[in-house]
Enzyme design. Structure first.
Site, PDB file in Angstrom:
ATOM      1  CG  ASP A 105      54.149  79.489  78.774  1.00 14.61           C
ATOM      2  OD1 ASP A 105      53.655  80.474  79.348  1.00 14.61           O
ATOM      3  OD2 ASP A 105      55.371  79.324  78.639  1.00 14.61           O
ATOM      4  CD  GLN A 120      54.684  74.960  81.983  1.00 17.76           C
ATOM      5  OE1 GLN A 120      55.543  75.458  82.694  1.00 17.76           O
ATOM      6  NE2 GLN A 120      54.592  73.655  81.790  1.00 17.76           N
ATOM      7  CB  SER A 146      57.133  76.029  78.264  1.00 16.69           C
ATOM      8  OG  SER A 146      56.154  76.700  79.008  1.00 16.69           O
ATOM      9  CD  GLU A 191      60.263  83.380  78.939  1.00 17.27           C
ATOM     10  OE1 GLU A 191      60.510  82.586  79.858  1.00 17.27           O
ATOM     11  OE2 GLU A 191      59.351  84.226  79.004  1.00 17.27           O
TER      12      GLU A 191
END
Length: 404
Positions: free
Chosen positions: A26, A42, A85, A209
């Site tokens: 991410d 990430q 994240s 998410e």
């Protein structure tokens, strides 16, 4: 977390961001300040597959395409398994030290139920970050299976945090918290969920998410990434109105198709325009040096003639159609309705890809498999950058890598 197959050649793409080595997923906390873009992401240095011990990588760029890598900004300590994240907020543009990072701190035994931890910069260059306390935990009374990915935004005279969530009954949601000082947070209920959607069934998900909330003109757009059965799926955009801590979605739209784009993050570019950046899952170095890339940035607008449909356009920083691909490293094509293009990878071990745009439908064929996107308004942009191919239909994205 999906682990991509080894796709493409060993050559790195020219303008799609890759980690110096190892795994990337991410994008996070994209911020324009002091004449450059800050990017966090990430990262798992040295790894070619996902594992829960994620760090926050860091890079900077003057133009969203050419990046300078910096040391890892955040890494897990003895009291956590991974730094997952989250988002970055800069409350005072004149003070780099006013920045705050809010990230998902995870630990065993239940990594899907994270907590939100605060970190502050230790220097003006955001090279080092000092971890603070856990400021938000899963709210009591909510029977949650998933809780992660905080982002913070200004809401009037206070701050509002959004956190992706999923209930144990399989309902995805975005939960919200409020604060006046960015330190103490109070649970403020459900920002949005499928229970509150007035637009009928949505693509199946057990959690949402990477929630993002942005404003385009007088409308608000909620962007979420769908997760189910332990894997990542699609990115959705809901257009509607945000008021009193609740997002009332009037129209949902699927922004991504296929196994490419995921985990969209919103940012405002140097010209003040709203943009999205995505992780593209299905690309990796054949020799295992790097895995995963970030998309090129996309500017967002709303097509009011089609009931506030979200439009995506490659950012002006992207090499223009017809530009010298030998110089930029990118082949940028624009298809009119009724046309097609066959893409032959430079790697002789890879198979060709066909993109066809006909009667408002885009069909991407690779290795005998087809990804079909209907109601594509066009123009259809096709970007070829080494092992990465992105197709933008005007309202949706298809991303893939060439593979043996």
């Amino acid at each position: 977390m999906n682990t991509p197959k080894p796709l493409g050649s060993s050559a790195r793409p020219a303008v799609h961001f890759t980690a110096p080595d190892g795994w990337l997923n991410d994008p996070l906390g994209v911020t324009w300040r002091d004449g450059r873009y800050e990017l966090f992401y990430q990262a798992l240095p040295g790894a070619n597959a996902w594992n829960p011990r994620c760090r926050w990588g860091h890079a900077t760029s003057p133009d969203l395409l050419t990046w300078t890598h910096h040391p890892i900004a955040l890494e897990p300590g003895d009291d956590e398994l991974g730094c997952w994240s989250g988002g970055l907020v800069l409350p005072d543009l004149a003070s780099a030290l006013s920045a705050r990072v809010y990230y998902t701190s995870v630990d065993e035994p239940d990594m899907d139920l994270g907590t939100v931890r605060l970190a502050r910069p230790a220097d003006d260059g955001w090279q080092r970050w000092d971890k603070g306390p856990i400021v938000v935990t899963p709210p009591p009374g909510e029977d949650l299976r998933v809780f992660r990915d905080p982002v913070v935004l200004r809401d009037g005279d206070r701050w509002r945090m959004l956190v992706g969530a999923g209930y144990r009954d399989g309902t995805p949601a975005v939960l919200t918290f409020v604060s006046t000082d960015l330190e103490d947070w109070t649970y403020d209920g459900v920002l949005a969920s499928t229970r509150t959607s007035p637009t009928g069934p949505l693509p199946s998900a057990q959690a949402w998410e990477c929630p993002q909330l942005l404003q385009i003109g007088g409308r608000h757009v909620l962007v979420v990434s769908t997760w189910r059965d332990g894997t990542t799926h699609d990115v959705l955009a809901g257009v509607g109105s945000f008021e009193d801590g609740r997002m009332r979605v009037e129209r949902w739209q699927r922004l991504t198709h296929g196994a490419g784009h995921y985990a969209a993050t919103e940012f405002v570019d140097a010209e003040g325009e709203p943009c999205l950046l995505f992780w593209i899952r299905e690309v990796a170095d054949l020799n295992g040096a790097w895995t995963g890339v970030l998309s090129v940035p996309y500017r967002l607008s709303l097509d009011n003639a089609i009931t506030d449909q979200v439009r995506l356009t490659p950012h002006p920083a992207v090499p223009a159609p017809g530009a010298d691909s030998r110089r930029s490293g990118v082949r940028h094509l624009v298809l009119a309705d009724g046309s097609a293009v066959g893409l032959t990878p430079t790697d002789h071990n890879s198979s060709p890809v066909e993109v066809r745009y006909e009667r408002g439908t885009v069909t991407v064929t690779s290795h005998g498999a087809q990804t079909v996107v209907h109601d594509a308004p066009g123009p259809v942009h096709v970007l070829v950058d080494g092992p990465v191919i992105e197709v933008c239909t005007g309202t949706a994205l298809v991303g893939l890598g060439t593979r043996p």
